[in-house]
Design a protein around this motif. Structure first.
Motif, mmCIF file in Angstrom:
data_model
loop_
_atom_site.group_PDB
_atom_site.id
_atom_site.type_symbol
_atom_site.label_atom_id
_atom_site.label_comp_id
_atom_site.label_asym_id
_atom_site.label_seq_id
_atom_site.Cartn_x
_atom_site.Cartn_y
_atom_site.Cartn_z
ATOM 1 N N PHE A 62 0.843 -1.074 -0.099
ATOM 2 C CA PHE A 62 -0.101 0.047 -0.074
ATOM 3 C C PHE A 62 0.808 1.357 0.062
ATOM 4 C CE2 PHE A 62 -3.366 -2.880 1.881
ATOM 5 C CZ PHE A 62 -4.032 -2.947 0.865
ATOM 6 N N ALA A 63 1.988 0.963 0.691
ATOM 7 C CA ALA A 63 2.951 2.410 0.542
ATOM 8 C C ALA A 63 3.413 2.731 -1.119
ATOM 9 C CB ALA A 63 4.101 2.175 1.273
ATOM 10 N N ALA A 64 3.474 1.425 -1.541
ATOM 11 C CA ALA A 64 3.885 1.894 -3.079
ATOM 12 C C ALA A 64 2.925 2.345 -3.758
ATOM 13 C CB ALA A 64 4.403 0.359 -3.799
ATOM 14 N N ALA A 65 1.649 1.851 -3.587
ATOM 15 C CA ALA A 65 0.559 2.642 -3.978
ATOM 16 C C ALA A 65 0.331 4.095 -3.937
ATOM 17 C CB ALA A 65 -0.948 1.843 -3.978
ATOM 18 N N VAL A 66 0.474 4.443 -2.429
ATOM 19 C CA VAL A 66 0.478 5.538 -2.155
ATOM 20 C C VAL A 66 1.282 6.717 -2.748
ATOM 21 C CG1 VAL A 66 0.953 7.032 0.000
ATOM 22 C CG2 VAL A 66 -0.751 5.291 0.368
ATOM 23 N N LEU A 67 2.619 6.209 -2.897
ATOM 24 C CA LEU A 67 3.532 6.743 -3.459
ATOM 25 C C LEU A 67 3.315 7.114 -5.223
ATOM 26 C CD1 LEU A 67 6.989 5.063 -2.348
ATOM 27 C CD2 LEU A 67 6.055 7.527 -1.762
ATOM 28 N N VAL A 68 2.531 6.011 -5.629
ATOM 29 C CA VAL A 68 2.229 6.449 -7.301
ATOM 30 C C VAL A 68 1.226 7.402 -7.219
ATOM 31 C CG1 VAL A 68 1.030 5.285 -9.071
ATOM 32 C CG2 VAL A 68 2.982 3.921 -7.850
ATOM 33 N N PHE A 69 0.149 7.208 -6.420
ATOM 34 C CA PHE A 69 -0.932 8.103 -6.595
ATOM 35 C C PHE A 69 -0.900 9.410 -5.870
ATOM 36 C CE2 PHE A 69 -2.835 4.205 -8.037
ATOM 37 C CZ PHE A 69 -3.691 4.504 -8.854
ATOM 38 N N ALA A 70 0.168 9.588 -4.995
ATOM 39 C CA ALA A 70 0.561 10.938 -4.524
ATOM 40 C C ALA A 70 0.982 11.746 -5.616
ATOM 41 C CB ALA A 70 1.509 10.890 -3.408
ATOM 42 N N ARG A 71 1.362 11.475 -6.750
ATOM 43 C CA ARG A 71 2.063 12.062 -7.678
ATOM 44 C C ARG A 71 0.835 12.429 -8.645
ATOM 45 N NH1 ARG A 71 7.417 11.263 -8.692
ATOM 46 N NH2 ARG A 71 7.212 13.270 -9.546
ATOM 47 N N GLU A 72 -0.046 11.850 -8.666
ATOM 48 C CA GLU A 72 -1.420 12.175 -9.591
ATOM 49 C C GLU A 72 -0.827 12.363 -10.993
ATOM 50 O OE1 GLU A 72 -3.563 15.512 -7.503
ATOM 51 O OE2 GLU A 72 -4.097 14.344 -5.908
ATOM 52 N N ALA A 73 -0.299 11.593 -11.574
ATOM 53 C CA ALA A 73 0.489 11.757 -13.101
ATOM 54 C C ALA A 73 -0.319 10.841 -13.960
ATOM 55 C CB ALA A 73 1.947 11.135 -12.797
ATOM 56 N N GLY A 74 -1.370 10.422 -13.778
ATOM 57 C CA GLY A 74 -2.314 9.446 -14.694
ATOM 58 C C GLY A 74 -3.551 9.919 -14.899
ATOM 59 N N GLN A 75 -4.158 9.156 -15.822
ATOM 60 C CA GLN A 75 -5.793 9.587 -15.923
ATOM 61 C C GLN A 75 -6.532 8.910 -14.909
ATOM 62 O OE1 GLN A 75 -7.136 11.379 -18.224
ATOM 63 N NE2 GLN A 75 -4.933 11.878 -18.771
ATOM 64 N N VAL A 76 -5.858 7.863 -14.220
ATOM 65 C CA VAL A 76 -6.780 7.232 -13.067
ATOM 66 C C VAL A 76 -7.053 8.202 -12.070
ATOM 67 C CG1 VAL A 76 -6.810 5.449 -11.387
ATOM 68 C CG2 VAL A 76 -5.864 5.013 -13.654
ATOM 69 N N SER A 77 -6.054 8.823 -11.593
ATOM 70 C CA SER A 77 -5.858 9.973 -10.533
ATOM 71 C C SER A 77 -6.683 11.215 -11.043
ATOM 72 C CB SER A 77 -4.601 10.612 -10.517
ATOM 73 O OG SER A 77 -3.467 9.720 -9.802
ATOM 74 N N ARG A 78 -6.922 11.522 -12.308
ATOM 75 C CA ARG A 78 -7.716 12.252 -13.019
ATOM 76 C C ARG A 78 -9.278 12.250 -12.675
ATOM 77 N NH1 ARG A 78 -8.013 15.040 -19.170
ATOM 78 N NH2 ARG A 78 -9.500 16.753 -18.710
ATOM 79 N N LEU A 79 -9.520 10.845 -12.972
ATOM 80 C CA LEU A 79 -10.857 10.413 -12.641
ATOM 81 C C LEU A 79 -11.154 10.374 -11.101
ATOM 82 C CD1 LEU A 79 -13.436 8.804 -13.481
ATOM 83 C CD2 LEU A 79 -12.101 6.754 -13.111
ATOM 84 N N LEU A 80 -10.401 10.181 -10.588
ATOM 85 C CA LEU A 80 -10.465 9.973 -8.933
ATOM 86 C C LEU A 80 -10.586 11.417 -8.301
ATOM 87 C CD1 LEU A 80 -8.003 7.486 -7.809
ATOM 88 C CD2 LEU A 80 -10.358 7.146 -7.937
ATOM 89 N N ARG A 81 -10.167 12.240 -8.911
ATOM 90 C CA ARG A 81 -10.344 13.653 -8.378
ATOM 91 C C ARG A 81 -11.671 14.385 -8.666
ATOM 92 N NH1 ARG A 81 -4.965 14.440 -10.553
ATOM 93 N NH2 ARG A 81 -6.006 15.636 -12.044
ATOM 94 N N GLY A 82 -12.542 13.644 -9.588
ATOM 95 C CA GLY A 82 -13.911 14.114 -9.847
ATOM 96 C C GLY A 82 -14.823 14.236 -8.694
ATOM 97 N N ALA A 83 -16.022 14.954 -8.925
ATOM 98 C CA ALA A 83 -16.791 15.099 -7.768
ATOM 99 C C ALA A 83 -17.256 13.910 -6.892
ATOM 100 C CB ALA A 83 -17.860 16.049 -8.254
ATOM 101 N N PRO A 84 -17.660 12.723 -7.352
ATOM 102 C CA PRO A 84 -18.387 11.890 -6.975
ATOM 103 C C PRO A 84 -17.182 11.143 -6.022
ATOM 104 C CG PRO A 84 -19.036 11.622 -8.966
ATOM 105 C CD PRO A 84 -17.950 12.688 -9.045
ATOM 106 N N PHE A 85 -15.885 10.951 -6.491
ATOM 107 C CA PHE A 85 -14.923 10.185 -5.622
ATOM 108 C C PHE A 85 -14.372 11.223 -4.766
ATOM 109 C CE2 PHE A 85 -14.910 7.646 -9.744
ATOM 110 C CZ PHE A 85 -14.840 6.650 -9.143
ATOM 111 N N ALA A 86 -14.431 12.425 -4.920
ATOM 112 C CA ALA A 86 -14.029 13.595 -3.910
ATOM 113 C C ALA A 86 -14.908 13.344 -2.790
ATOM 114 C CB ALA A 86 -14.070 14.859 -4.321
ATOM 115 N N ALA A 87 -16.399 13.321 -2.979
ATOM 116 C CA ALA A 87 -17.155 13.212 -2.018
ATOM 117 C C ALA A 87 -17.046 11.879 -1.069
ATOM 118 C CB ALA A 87 -18.612 13.310 -2.449
ATOM 119 N N LEU A 88 -16.941 10.666 -1.744
ATOM 120 C CA LEU A 88 -16.487 9.565 -1.137
ATOM 121 C C LEU A 88 -15.134 9.704 -0.097
ATOM 122 C CD1 LEU A 88 -17.224 6.697 -3.539
ATOM 123 C CD2 LEU A 88 -18.421 7.351 -1.641
#
Length: 399
Positions: A267-293
């Motif tokens: 999970f630390a490796a996953a956190v390091l990857v998504f902390a960079r927000e360098a891909g389209q998966v991160s872009r999707l996760l920054r959308g309003a529904p996921f932000a609310a969750l």
């Protein structure tokens, strides 16, 4: 001063993991085809994602602000205000619900007791003091709250380590995390599914791994990364590897494999990857529904158990009156489990949909009416206290 950053994609992952924990608990109460999905049967591991992420973001927010005993006290006040008010409110709701149920016909699993048991009066003060992850009592009342007790005392320890380790925090955190994993390997029969027994050490293993991950992130962040095809590929592969790890980590909570001890590192490796927000998966996760969750994740995690127990009581009453939702005993990896059989896939998923809707609606309510007001009140108190101390020290420094 280091700029505070909001890790939006990681917040969203917190919300997704909270929902996966809801699915996990649902499947061990109500018969469901999801029981055969290893990702759901092993979803207890996503609690370790919470611990790793907590260590990561708490390091980001507080590491450089903890420099003496007074700053440690302020840190403890703020973290207590973040965790305890919602925990106490939901514990009170649980006591009220179970107490009322015991005045009426009720299933055995909701029975109050004065000794050992899931709804034991003895466990109430232990839960109020957040002493529910140090082997003083088994799982009780709002069962997921064991992790909150573990996290609070881990906060206290982290603050002390920051004061004592100074410039060697990453090294000390790594040693602590490794020692806790080794300890779990030696003494815990369920490895990374330790809860009310060795849950404190499980939390510390994840949290201090998150502290190390934050130091690694600081180094990586010196080289900015823009969203790219490579970043999207890395994020996709990371998600696949996390899913693969969880699937291979055992055969449910009663058949946990030793590989589960690798959860903090994965999970630390996953956190390091998504902390960079360098891909389209991160872009999707920054959308309003996921932000609310993400905003409601703590309330989702803490509030879902009482919704499940209310559903249990409702199904039990329906069985008495209409014969719907009979109790069955099934063997899962050699362990007998009593589940409520709703009579097929459609009613099972229909109930799950209702429960998820209620859990999310309750989470939105408790976030706005309990979490946020309490957080602001405790943060305000800590700030006023620090201001008073600063004003008192100012004349002495000028003298």
């Amino acid at each position: 001063m280091r700029r505070m950053v909001r890790f939006e994609a990681l917040d969203a992952w917190r919300g997704i993991c909270a929902l996966l924990v809801v699915l996990f608990h649902f499947c061990f109460i109500f018969a469901s085809p999801l029981m055969d999905a290893r990702l759901v049967a092993n979803a207890y591991l996503f609690v370790d994602f919470f611990f790793v992420l907590s260590g990561f973001v708490v390091s980001h927010a507080y590491r450089d602000r903890l420099h003496d005993a007074e700053s440690w006290v302020g840190f403890v006040i703020r973290r207590f205000g973040r965790l305890w008010p919602l925990h106490a409110a939901l514990l009170a709701a649980f006591v009220a619900f179970v107490g009322l149920a015991n005045l009426l016909p009720h299933p055995d699993r909701l029975a109050l007791s004065w000794g050992p048991g899931e709804y034991s009066a003895v466990a109430i003060p232990l839960h109020l003091m957040l002493l529910n992850a140090v082997n003083l009592h088994g799982m009780a009342w709002n069962a997921p709250s064991w992790s909150i007790g573990a996290e609070f005392y881990t906060y206290l320890f982290f603050g002390a380590v920051c004061l004592l380790a100074r410039g060697r925090l990453a090294l000390v955190a790594g040693v602590i995390a490794l020692a806790c994993v080794v300890l779990l390997a030696c003494v815990s029969p369920t490895y990374m599914n330790s809860t009310a027994d060795f849950g404190l050490f499980r939390c510390m293993a994840g949290f201090f791994t998150g502290v190390v991950a934050y130091h690694v992130h600081e180094r990586l962040a010196q080289a900015p990364m823009r969203p790219s095809v490579t970043g999207t590929l890395v994020e996709g592969v990371t998600v696949a590897l996390v899913v693969l790890f969880v699937v291979k980590a055992g055969r449910g909570p009663d058949a946990v494999a030793a590989i589960s001890l690798g959860a903090p590192a994965v999970f630390a490796a996953a956190v390091l990857v998504f902390a960079r927000e360098a891909g389209q998966v991160s872009r999707l996760l920054r959308g309003a529904p996921f932000a609310a969750l993400g905003r409601w994740s703590y309330s989702i995690y803490m509030g879902h158990q009482i919704v499940l127990m209310v559903a249990v009581y409702g199904v039990w009453l329906a069985n008495r009156r209409f014969g719907f939702g009979r109790e069955i005993e099934v063997m899962i990896e050699g362990h007998a489990k009593t589940l409520y059989d709703l009579g097929g896939v459609v009613p099972s998923f229909a109930l799950l949909a209702v429960i998820l809707g209620v859990v999310i609606a309750l989470a939105a309510f408790t976030y706005s009416r309990i979490e946020e007001p309490a957080r602001r009140a405790f943060n305000g108190y800590a700030r006023r206290r620090e201001d008073r101390i600063g004003r008192a020290q100012a004349p002495a420094s000028r003298a």
